[in-house]
Design a protein around this motif. Structure first.
Motif, PDB file in Angstrom:
ATOM      1  N   ARG A  49       0.826  -1.216   0.000  1.00 60.96           N
ATOM      2  CA  ARG A  49       0.000   0.000   0.000  1.00 60.96           C
ATOM      3  C   ARG A  49       0.855   1.259   0.000  1.00 60.96           C
ATOM      4  O   ARG A  49       0.435   2.285  -0.518  1.00 60.96           O
ATOM      5  N   GLY A  50       2.054   1.164   0.599  1.00 60.57           N
ATOM      6  CA  GLY A  50       2.848   2.394   0.709  1.00 60.57           C
ATOM      7  C   GLY A  50       4.339   2.218   0.799  1.00 60.57           C
ATOM      8  O   GLY A  50       5.058   3.172   1.109  1.00 60.57           O
ATOM      9  N   GLY A  51       4.851   1.012   0.530  1.00 60.10           N
ATOM     10  CA  GLY A  51       6.290   0.810   0.558  1.00 60.10           C
ATOM     11  C   GLY A  51       6.862   0.748   1.961  1.00 60.10           C
ATOM     12  O   GLY A  51       6.137   0.677   2.957  1.00 60.10           O
ATOM     13  N   ILE A  52       8.190   0.803   2.046  1.00 54.10           N
ATOM     14  CA  ILE A  52       8.915   0.653   3.307  1.00 54.10           C
ATOM     15  C   ILE A  52       9.717   1.911   3.590  1.00 54.10           C
ATOM     16  O   ILE A  52      10.354   2.470   2.692  1.00 54.10           O
ATOM     17  N   HIS A  53       9.719   2.340   4.826  1.00 55.51           N
ATOM     18  CA  HIS A  53      10.527   3.505   5.196  1.00 55.51           C
ATOM     19  C   HIS A  53      12.008   3.158   4.995  1.00 55.51           C
ATOM     20  O   HIS A  53      12.460   2.073   5.387  1.00 55.51           O
ATOM     21  N   PRO A  54      12.782   4.041   4.369  1.00 55.75           N
ATOM     22  CA  PRO A  54      14.183   3.745   4.072  1.00 55.75           C
ATOM     23  C   PRO A  54      15.026   3.342   5.280  1.00 55.75           C
ATOM     24  O   PRO A  54      15.990   2.589   5.142  1.00 55.75           O
ATOM     25  N   SER A  55      14.673   3.811   6.473  1.00 51.63           N
ATOM     26  CA  SER A  55      15.469   3.510   7.662  1.00 51.63           C
ATOM     27  C   SER A  55      15.408   2.047   8.068  1.00 51.63           C
ATOM     28  O   SER A  55      16.297   1.556   8.768  1.00 51.63           O
ATOM     29  N   VAL A  61      13.776  -5.320   6.548  1.00 53.27           N
ATOM     30  CA  VAL A  61      12.511  -5.834   6.014  1.00 53.27           C
ATOM     31  C   VAL A  61      12.778  -6.661   4.755  1.00 53.27           C
ATOM     32  O   VAL A  61      12.173  -7.711   4.549  1.00 53.27           O
ATOM     33  N   TRP A  62      13.690  -6.185   3.934  1.00 54.32           N
ATOM     34  CA  TRP A  62      14.021  -6.914   2.705  1.00 54.32           C
ATOM     35  C   TRP A  62      14.520  -8.329   3.005  1.00 54.32           C
ATOM     36  O   TRP A  62      14.287  -9.240   2.213  1.00 54.32           O
ATOM     37  N   GLU A  63      15.208  -8.516   4.114  1.00 63.82           N
ATOM     38  CA  GLU A  63      15.716  -9.844   4.444  1.00 63.82           C
ATOM     39  C   GLU A  63      14.574 -10.849   4.575  1.00 63.82           C
ATOM     40  O   GLU A  63      14.738 -12.031   4.279  1.00 63.82           O
ATOM     41  N   PHE A  64      13.408 -10.372   5.009  1.00 61.62           N
ATOM     42  CA  PHE A  64      12.243 -11.253   5.079  1.00 61.62           C
ATOM     43  C   PHE A  64      11.591 -11.394   3.706  1.00 61.62           C
ATOM     44  O   PHE A  64      11.175 -12.498   3.332  1.00 61.62           O
ATOM     45  N   LEU A  65      11.488 -10.304   2.962  1.00 64.98           N
ATOM     46  CA  LEU A  65      10.884 -10.377   1.632  1.00 64.98           C
ATOM     47  C   LEU A  65      11.679 -11.300   0.715  1.00 64.98           C
ATOM     48  O   LEU A  65      11.118 -11.948  -0.166  1.00 64.98           O
TER      49      LEU A  65
END
Length: 442
Positions: free
Chosen positions: A61-67, A72-76
């Motif tokens: 819906r709105g992406g991931i905060h850069p911080s 998060v990518w490690e899970f994706l």
């Protein structure tokens, strides 16, 4: 009703001031939509189990905060099972770091530039395994500065002691090649690997060079090290042009080099899953034979889709000699990295990954040495359909899991770009060069 206009995300990926032609990012951080650090932390139980379904919904819906994008990518990317604990993930992380260190040491023993804080852009051996003693090769493997990096080579070795050690290591590089060849022909694997090292260096030198991040020599050498190690352990494919574009964001987002080596999972898991390749036929986009390249199936699918949604455009492209859709090769090969700004391409990736998320990939592709050592508590946990991405759920409901697998979103995305540009392509494209100019400007 008041709406949050959003905060520009460009500040998290600073562009060098002299690079004035870089496209501005359209992605904006929006409160209530973008996955924030607070929402991310709240998605875990005290033990560390992640509510992946709510997380996925927020991402697309709105992406991931850069911080928090890196973690998060490690899970994706299925580096970790959402239904694992903090302790289980720590154990896996440490094992992977140890394994990466072993692989890197193997490479360093063969060619000491690996891990030295430098990289090379000139070949060090001939195709028959003989050392090359050209001036540029000698310069890159014996001098402290390494390849010219716009005046930043002085960043390597801040102290006299480290500079001395660096010099000793680098001086031994050309000698190591001589020693390797003095005992007879090099092993085929060693020869093939060493032939790729300068190719990796050339790509590293021009990958995302508009970013301030890559003004630092240490970051460039880290990217070179990771790709060199990958080429060493993946004898089936090795290194292919375009891998640096996929790996670069991992270096930017993940501080630890071993953690950034999830590029291995991106190539071995993500590309396989998204590009309809069988489990035992890895790295689909980069697998090539004498008669085809890995991305060929996607181009064929793109042609079929375009023929259905816009027959006139397909006929026009075919008449121009573009019926094979090779003009879209780059978009599919490196997932739009060169069509969008750095920030927007990352947003696009995570949107696709969240929509196509498959929780089973962790157990399918997890390294063999970890399969037998996982904590008992993480085994046998049932996964509901909620744990899959929205696009993946639709594929499951529609019975799309056939022998070839469902089409990846990236193919549909390219088709939508062509559809959106249809009128302009029909009126302005008089040759394949025109097709490329119009369709690749997104």
């Amino acid at each position: 009703m008041w709406r949050d206009p959003g905060q520009p995300a460009d500040s998290y990926y600073q562009v060098r001031p002299e690079c004035t032609d870089v496209p501005k990012s359209k992605f904006k951080i929006k409160a209530g939509k973008t996955l924030s650090s607070r929402k991310w932390q709240a998605a875990f139980t005290p033990e560390g189990y992640l509510d992946i379904s709510k997380t996925l919904g927020r991402i697309y819906r709105g992406g991931i905060h850069p911080s928090i994008r890196g973690e998060v990518w490690e899970f994706l990317l299925s580096c970790y099972d959402p239904k694992s604990t903090f302790d289980e993930r720590d154990q896996i992380r440490q094992r992977r770091r140890v394994q990466y260190a072993r692989w890197k040491e193997e490479c360093r023993q063969i060619f000491p530039v690996v891990g030295s804080g430098k990289f090379i852009t000139a070949p060090v051996i001939t195709e028959d395994g003989q050392p090359i003693q050209e001036p540029l090769v000698i310069l890159e493997t014996t001098q402290d500065g390494g390849p010219s990096q716009d005046g930043n080579s002085a960043e390597i070795g801040n102290s006299n002691a480290s500079a001395t050690n660096q010099s000793r290591t680098n001086t031994s590089c050309s000698e190591m090649v001589k020693q390797l060849t003095s005992h007879g022909p090099l092993d085929k694997k060693v020869t093939q690997w060493m032939l790729t090292l300068h190719q990796i260096g050339l790509d590293v030198h021009r990958t995302d060079r508009t970013l301030v991040f890559y003004e630092k020599q240490e970051n460039l050498s880290k990217l070179w090290d990771i790709l060199s190690v990958y080429a060493w352990i993946d004898t089936d494919v090795g290194y292919c042009q375009g891998m640096s574009d996929l790996c670069s964001p991992m270096i930017v987002l993940l501080e630890d080099e071993a953690d950034a080596f999830c590029i291995r999972l991106l190539l071995n898991i993500l590309v396989v899953h998204l590009y309809c390749i069988e489990v035992d036929d890895k790295r689909g986009n980069f697998r090539c034979t004498e008669r085809s390249v890995g991305v060929e199936t996607q181009l064929s699918n793109l042609a079929e889709i375009t023929q259905v949604i816009d027959p006139k455009l397909h006929q026009h492209l075919d008449a121009l000699g573009g019926g094979d859709y090779l003009f879209a090769f780059r978009m599919l090969m490196v997932l739009f990295r060169r069509e969008f700004s750095f920030c927007d391409s990352l947003y696009l990736w995570e949107m696709m990954w969240a929509l196509e998320y498959d929780p089973d990939l962790f157990s399918v592709y997890e390294e063999p040495e970890l399969n037998g050592e996982k904590g008992e508590g993480s085994k046998g946990r049932a996964k509901s359909i909620r744990h899959y991405g929205k696009f993946e759920r639709e594929n499951m409901k529609n019975g799309a899991a056939n022998s070839e697998g469902p089409l990846p979103m990236s193919v549909f995305l390219v088709a939508s770009v062509l559809k959106d540009k249809s009128s302009k392509l029909l009126h302005e494209a008089r040759g394949l060069d025109d097709v490329v100019k119009v369709s690749l400007v997104i």
